[in-house]
Structure formats: C-alpha cells, structure tokens
Design an enzyme around this catalytic site. Structure first.
Site, short mmCIF file in Angstrom:
data_model
loop_
_atom_site.label_atom_id
_atom_site.label_comp_id
_atom_site.label_asym_id
_atom_site.label_seq_id
_atom_site.Cartn_x
_atom_site.Cartn_y
_atom_site.Cartn_z
N LYS B 98 0.84 -1.20 0.00
CA LYS B 98 0.00 0.00 0.00
C LYS B 98 0.88 1.25 0.00
O LYS B 98 1.91 1.28 0.68
CB LYS B 98 -0.90 -0.04 1.24
CG LYS B 98 -1.96 1.04 1.30
CD LYS B 98 -2.86 0.84 2.51
CE LYS B 98 -3.97 1.88 2.58
NZ LYS B 98 -4.85 1.67 3.76
N SER B 173 -9.78 1.50 2.78
CA SER B 173 -8.92 2.28 1.91
C SER B 173 -7.84 1.46 1.18
O SER B 173 -7.27 1.95 0.21
CB SER B 173 -8.24 3.37 2.72
OG SER B 173 -7.35 2.82 3.65
N SER B 197 -9.81 -0.77 7.02
CA SER B 197 -9.22 -0.57 5.68
C SER B 197 -8.50 -1.78 5.10
O SER B 197 -8.18 -1.78 3.92
CB SER B 197 -8.26 0.62 5.71
OG SER B 197 -9.00 1.81 5.68
#
Lengths: 95, 501
Positions: B98, B173, B197
């Site tokens: 990420k 996310s 997330s």
C-alpha cells in the site's frame, strides 16, 4: 446541531485551510449532518468511566534519547522544497 | 500447480492467478521452488510484472510498478541461493505494498497530491522485514487519500475497480492491495487498517485479510493517520499465506513506542489444522440489525451452521456498546488525523504552491491545493472536536466510550474464544454510488471500527457469494494477541467451505 458558515471558516483558519465561499457553504451542510450523527454519543451513559486510555497499563514506555547519524544528507533532504547549502530555506518570518 | 508456470510465462497476459484451481501459487510453492532451483526469483518476478502490466490497465490497482528495484531484489535473492546461503521464508515472493508504507528510493504518495513526488529516504520496518525474508516488492498500490475512505474513490490519481465486477468499487482504503491480490497480479500484499481498511476491501474482493493486534506489527515508516488505531497487516488468497506473512512482518521494534514487548508466537502457519472442536464463538446481536443486507446475513448464518458442524459452540451475545461505535471512531480518528496531518507544511517535504507571499500563505495554500476533499473534511472535523469548548463534548466522551467498549469486549472474551460477525453491512457498491454523501460512506465501517478502538486482532475471510456473484466476507474478532486462534478458525472455515476463490 446548528453550525454556521462563520464557524466553519474559523475552524478552517485553525487548521490552516482555505475554502471558497461555495466550499464553506457545502462543508457547513455536511458538518451539520455528520455532527448530528455524532450526537448519538450524548445518549450513552458514560458518567462513571475514567477516560484515561492507559490507566490500566503498568509500565510507561521510554527509551534512551540517543543521537543516530542518518549518514546520507543529500538523500535526507531530497524532498525539501528549497535548500541553501545544508539549510532548508523558508520564506522570511521576521521583518 | 500443474505445469502452469511455464505456460503463464510464455503468455504474460495469462490471468492464471485468478483462482486456486487454476494456477494460483501460494507463498510455500513459490519460495520452495525458488529455494529448490525449480525456478528463479528473477523468473517469478518477471512473470508477475508481466501480469501486472497486462492486467492493471483494466483494474487500476497500482500507482507505481517497481520494475527495476524488483529485478535487483530478485537477482540478489538468486545470488544468495547460488552462493549457498539459506534463503528466507519468502524467497522470491512478489509483494504489493500500500502506498502509505515508506519504501526507500521508491515514490510513496499516500494517493495524495501532497506527496505526489515524495521519495522516502528509508524503508518502513515491515519493508525491512520482507526484504530480510527475501521477498520482492513489485509495486505500490492505490488507496483512498491518506487512507481516509471506504472505496478507494478518494485517490487523487486513479479509480481502482473491483476485479470481480469492474463496475464496482474494491472497497477501501486498501483497495489497490485487495484488487491486486484478487486479480492474481500478486500472491500477497500489505495494507493498513485504521477502521477496517484491510478487512472491508478483502470482503469486497473475496480475499483474506488480517488486522493484527495493535502493537504486534511495527508502525515505523507507516504514514500516520490515526496513530492509536493504525496497524499494518497482510492480505492474501488463503489463510495460510496470511499466517506466513504475519510471521514475517510482526516483531518488536523500539522505533515504535507502542510495539508489543511480550513474547511473539513464531509459527502460526505450522499450527493450522481443520480441527477447531470445542471453540466457543460469540455472535453479536447488535451486528444483525436492519442495516445489514439480507444476502450477507444468510451467508453468515450458513457459515455459523458450518462452524457448529465442526463441533464449535455458537451463542448469540449482546454487547450494547458495539452498535454505537461509529461516532466515537470518527471523532477519535479525525482528531488524531488533524494532529498528524499538521506536519504537511510544505517546508521539509510535500507539495509546494507556485506563488506565496509569506510562510503562512505557503502553508495554507499548499494544504488547500494539495489535500483532497475528504482529507480536508476529516482535518476540519478533528480540529473542531479538539477545539476549545467542544473537547469535552466530543473527544473526551469518545475516549470514555472507547474505555467502556474495551471493558465490555474483555467481558465477552472471558467466556468466548472469538466473536463472529459480518465484515461489511453492504455488498460491493457501484463506482460513484456513495461518493456524494460522506455519512453514507462512513456507515460502511460500522462493523470494523470497534476492533481498532479496542486494539484487537480481526480477520476477514470469504464466506460466500450474493446472487449476482459478489463476494461476502465474514469477520472473526479475537482477544489481544489471539492471532493464532483467529487464523485457526478462519482456516477451518476456509477448508470446510471450499469456495475455490
């Protein structure tokens, strides 16, 4: 929950943000809706709760304050907006 | 796998990794092949880079593909093996990361204009650990800007699509990390979880994801959002890979003052078996309310029957505080975000506006021009909640709620091993469907946030499909440092359901 546009603009100033009139208007409406939802927290009985998150933790976490040399200064400062020699340059603060 | 590697290599567009039965290679298979000379880390890396290049135009999971550095890492792994050294546990395993986790020399943007050109001068602790185990970082994945969102639509750079239905969002996310694994572009990835997330995009994309106990994985080098809530965790196709990744990334780190100082269990994956006889599972009544879509509820009920069939006991329990967490979560996370994001002043790093008269204007302009709408909204909410006159009404009450929630949850874990519930109240929604209404988007996190507020570990595992073939995720929540029991139960369910994801 009533929030005025003036309050939104004041909060923006505290947060170092700037909104156009239109944006501030929109944010005011959204704030009212979100804060309206947040008020559910008022209905809870929290009278006798100690808010100290870490009151039950037995030891505090500390470490020795030791200097560590990063080494590669060029790399370290490679993201700075502007440099003068080994100093980060900022706009004049004192007149 | 049945000779799929050679075929896949010939044809870079082979989406072989999209299903277990159709050529998905897990960590053990890849690393054993690399260690045993069946294939090289370099060949594996090339194969996955080819996959990413041929598939990602359609999915949009990546912000950066690290071709050069990945090849260099892979060559180093191959060289290590040639020289007779013991290869790491993740030898040659391609990992997507990420884009809020710092990678030395590789752009790390947080999907924000603010950090569009930010190149960290150091690696996050988890990256050091992955590289020590000989993994290969192949790319940085898309996300909601600064991890604020539940659909990855808040990225400043691109929309990520759900590989199972490209008209729908992948969740967020960590949407890019979930989509990359679901599409087979990488076998495993890293996400971060502040309020769900990791788990919610895993549920949306039909993969497995673990949010570890707060403190188990070092946050050093994770770009901060809500520091008392943030935790890095693995995302994968299988529970076993999730366990192997956790073994690699956990561990004490003195650079993170909240790092766990007790004993770390070392062999999660080795202890997995289908036997969970006698496990006591609590189902939270507050999670099965009107807000939960029917298809998700019935899929969960089927999983509960399966678990009972494995000789576990499942009881419904009430946790009154569980239904009320959303306000406290958004107050605390926004308060911490407003404070954490105060560091973006355009001086030491970050976006710089073209013109400015003085230092105040430099800061105000850079923040106003480079932060997206949702990030500004959270900074505003947090600043408001912490401001004089409102602190007691919002922040202090939220902290009290958090304490109450922790003690109620501790009560449940005195009697039960695990808590079971849905990961998300809704199925993956259409791109654009919810992006206009922030409150609707916040409600997507309703079942995941209590885990972060209490610092507990939780895993999301696929448990079925909707009529339209959309994946459904089931969430298991464990007591602090209860990762083994979580993984064990998730593994047993995965083996029993055999969804063939």
């Amino acid at each position: 929950m009533k929030i005025s546009k003036e309050e939104v603009i004041y909060i923006a100033k505290l947060a170092k943000l700037r909104f156009s009139d239109e944006e501030a208007e929109k944010m005011t409406g959204e704030f009212e809706s979100i804060l309206g939802h947040f008020q559910s927290i008022d209905r809870m009985d929290l009278e006798n709760v100690d808010p100290d998150e870490f009151a039950d933790r037995k030891e505090s976490i500390v470490r020795a304050d030791e200097n560590v040399v990063f080494g590669d200064n060029e790399k370290l400062f490679s993201n700075a907006g502007s440099m003068r020699g080994t100093f980060i340059q900022v706009p004049r603060i004192l007149e | 796998m049945s000779g799929g590697f050679k075929d896949a290599k010939k044809d870079g567009s082979d989406p072989a990794g999209t299903s277990m039965s159709n050529g998905h290679m897990g960590i053990r298979e890849i690393s054993a092949g690399v260690a045993g000379g069946k294939w090289s880390a370099y060949e594996i890396t090339e194969m996955y880079i080819d996959k990413i290049k041929s598939m990602d135009d359609r999915i949009g999971a990546f912000l950066t593909i690290c071709e050069e550095s990945a090849r260099a890492q892979a060559k180093a792994v191959d060289e290590k093996i040639r020289s007779g050294k013991q290869p790491g546990k993740l030898a040659g395993v391609p990992v997507a990361v990420k884009d809020n986790i710092c990678t030395d020399g590789i752009r790390t943007t947080c999907a924000s204009r603010m950090l569009e050109n930010f190149v960290p001068p150091y690696n996050a602790a988890v990256i050091e650990k992955l590289i020590n185990e000989d993994a290969v970082i192949v790319g940085k994945t898309n996300m909601d800007e600064f991890a604020m969102g539940s659909s990855t639509e808040n990225s400043a750079f691109r929309i990520t699509k759900n590989p199972r239905d490209v008209t729908r969002v992948p969740g967020g996310s960590s949407g890019g990390s979930a989509a990359a694994v679901a599409a087979g572009m990488v076998p495993v990835s890293l996400g971060s979880d502040t309020g769900g997330s990791i788990r919610q995009p895993d549920a949306f994309c039909g993969i497995v994801g673990l949010k570890p106990t707060y403190g188990l994985v070092s946050r050093y080098g994770l770009i901060a959002f809500g520091s008392s809530l943030d935790q890095i965790g693995p995302m994968s196709k299988t529970v076993e890979d999730c366990a192997l990744m956790l073994e690699a990334i956990q561990g004490r780190d003195d650079r993170d003052s909240t790092s766990y100082r007790g004993e770390y269990q070392q062999d999660y994956a080795g202890r997995l078996s289908g036997d969970i006889k006698g496990l006591k599972i609590a189902v939270l009544k507050e999670y099965f309310t009107d807000g939960l879509e029917n298809e998700i509820a019935s899929s969960l009920n089927e999983s509960i029957r399966r678990l009972e069939g494995l000789e576990t006991s499942v009881d419904e329990v009430s946790l009154p505080a569980a239904g009320d967490g959303l306000s406290a979560y958004y107050i605390i996370s926004s308060a911490e975000a407003s404070s954490n994001l105060a560091r973006y002043d355009s001086i030491r790093y970050g976006y710089r506006p073209k013109e400015y008269a003085d230092v105040d204007e430099l800061m105000e302009k850079s923040r106003s021009e480079a932060f997206g709408t949702e990030v500004k909204r959270r900074i505003m909410l947090g600043t408001y909640a912490l401001s004089s006159g409102y602190y007691d009404a919002y922040y202090k009450r939220a902290q009290k709620y958090r304490k109450l929630l922790r003690s109620q949850l501790a009560g449940v874990f005195e009697k039960y091993d695990l808590i079971l519930g849905p990961t998300s109240p809704v199925l993956p929604f259409k791109i654009g469907e919810r992006s206009g209404d922030p409150l609707q988007m916040y409600l997507a996190d309703i079942y995941t946030i209590i885990v972060n507020l209490a610092g507990l570990p939780a895993i999301s595992v696929p448990c079925g499909f909707s009529r339209d073939g959309l994946p459904i995720g089931l969430q298991l929540i464990g007591p602090h440092y209860g990762e083994q029991v979580l993984l064990q139960a998730a593994y047993a369910l995965e083996q029993d359901l055999k969804l063939g994801l």
